[in-house]
Design an enzyme around this catalytic site. Sequence first.
Site, PDB file in Angstrom:
ATOM      1  N   ASP A 281      31.095  13.859  78.398  1.00 19.66           N
ATOM      2  CA  ASP A 281      32.369  13.308  77.930  1.00 19.66           C
ATOM      3  C   ASP A 281      32.999  14.254  76.914  1.00 19.66           C
ATOM      4  O   ASP A 281      32.562  14.352  75.777  1.00 19.66           O
ATOM      5  CB  ASP A 281      32.141  11.936  77.288  1.00 19.66           C
ATOM      6  CG  ASP A 281      33.446  11.303  76.829  1.00 19.66           C
ATOM      7  OD1 ASP A 281      34.121  10.682  77.654  1.00 19.66           O
ATOM      8  OD2 ASP A 281      33.796  11.444  75.631  1.00 19.66           O
TER       9      ASP A 281
ATOM     10  N   TYR B 260      38.992  17.926  71.403  1.00 17.20           N
ATOM     11  CA  TYR B 260      37.703  18.351  70.859  1.00 17.20           C
ATOM     12  C   TYR B 260      37.598  19.872  70.786  1.00 17.20           C
ATOM     13  O   TYR B 260      36.742  20.399  70.075  1.00 17.20           O
ATOM     14  CB  TYR B 260      36.537  17.834  71.708  1.00 17.20           C
ATOM     15  CG  TYR B 260      36.417  16.338  71.841  1.00 17.20           C
ATOM     16  CD1 TYR B 260      37.176  15.466  71.058  1.00 17.20           C
ATOM     17  CD2 TYR B 260      35.540  15.776  72.766  1.00 17.20           C
ATOM     18  CE1 TYR B 260      37.065  14.095  71.204  1.00 17.20           C
ATOM     19  CE2 TYR B 260      35.422  14.411  72.909  1.00 17.20           C
ATOM     20  CZ  TYR B 260      36.184  13.573  72.140  1.00 17.20           C
ATOM     21  OH  TYR B 260      36.066  12.214  72.293  1.00 17.20           O
TER      22      TYR B 260
ATOM     23  N   LYS C 188      40.454  14.096  78.346  1.00 18.17           N
ATOM     24  CA  LYS C 188      41.441  13.120  77.869  1.00 18.17           C
ATOM     25  C   LYS C 188      42.758  13.802  77.504  1.00 18.17           C
ATOM     26  O   LYS C 188      42.760  14.927  77.009  1.00 18.17           O
ATOM     27  CB  LYS C 188      40.899  12.383  76.641  1.00 18.17           C
ATOM     28  CG  LYS C 188      39.498  11.798  76.832  1.00 18.17           C
ATOM     29  CD  LYS C 188      38.949  11.192  75.558  1.00 18.17           C
ATOM     30  CE  LYS C 188      37.511  10.760  75.741  1.00 18.17           C
ATOM     31  NZ  LYS C 188      36.556  11.899  75.692  1.00 18.17           N
TER      32      LYS C 188
ATOM     33  N   HIS D  47      43.974   9.289  75.639  1.00 19.08           N
ATOM     34  CA  HIS D  47      43.075   9.224  74.483  1.00 19.08           C
ATOM     35  C   HIS D  47      43.411   8.088  73.513  1.00 19.08           C
ATOM     36  O   HIS D  47      42.527   7.534  72.852  1.00 19.08           O
ATOM     37  CB  HIS D  47      43.088  10.565  73.753  1.00 19.08           C
ATOM     38  CG  HIS D  47      41.793  10.889  73.082  1.00 19.08           C
ATOM     39  ND1 HIS D  47      41.337  12.170  72.907  1.00 19.08           N
ATOM     40  CD2 HIS D  47      40.839  10.095  72.542  1.00 19.08           C
ATOM     41  CE1 HIS D  47      40.173  12.148  72.282  1.00 19.08           C
ATOM     42  NE2 HIS D  47      39.849  10.903  72.043  1.00 19.08           N
TER      43      HIS D  47
END
Length: 282
Positions: A49, A54, A79, A112
């Site tokens: 994930d 990120y 996302k 998200h």
Amino acid sequence: MAPISLQSTYKLVSGYEIPVVGFGVYQTPSDVTEKVTRKAIELGYRHVDSAKVYGNEKESAAAIRGSGLDRSKIFYTSKVPSKCMGYEKAKKAIEESIAAANLGYIDLMLIHAPYGGKEDRLGTWRALVEAQKAGHVRSLGVSNFAIQHLEELEEYIKSGAGGQITVGQYEIHPWCPREDIAEWLQKRNIVVEAYSPLVQATRMKEPVLQNLAKKHGKTEAQVLVRWSLQKGYVPLPKSVTESRILENSQVFDFALSDEDMASLKLNTYEPVCWDPVRDCKI
């Protein structure tokens, strides 16, 4: 609960399979992401994930490509970030995530968070549906949507917009159970994913957790992952430490009793992450 393992899966409403535990890479530095993700895959994880925000999509996907496993054996999620809401921005972000991963397709793409207002949320969904129809994304979902946002999207889909909500991802653990949202999702056969299932290690000294760990001869983290599994959720534990990556996966040889589960019904709402569910008012 029927016996399950790290390779067990749930069937999504899109028809695809999602492994029951995922390996999370939130806040994992990009320079170690490939190494720890590959280690997780070696230890049996089949679900990674990630997210554009990120900053480690490329490294997460490189671990998948370098694992030696067939692409179809590993489930990969990314996302659309909050700053890319709206059709045009989302379309560009999705294209960038697909290119960064370079996996042929992304198994699951989530919105998200619900920020940006109705027009941007629905425009973002339209961009996701287009990517799905083009074969670049297999399943679609949302993260951090309150019930009013879920109902808004459900109405849009029913109006002919296309796509299906297959997954809802939230911070969920005994101190932030979100039972109303989980119930809404599960009634529609939408898989519930739990991020920060270990409460970012902030609750490990809670007596109720320590008592259960002692009772079962397990760690507090393993009790929390097991709690998620027994609720029917897909937990996404994260770690950069090999021993803990392994530990978080060793949760299939014990079960919490009804009494154990009841002891973790804490009637509290104390998230440790951001909380768009409560914060996003429009």
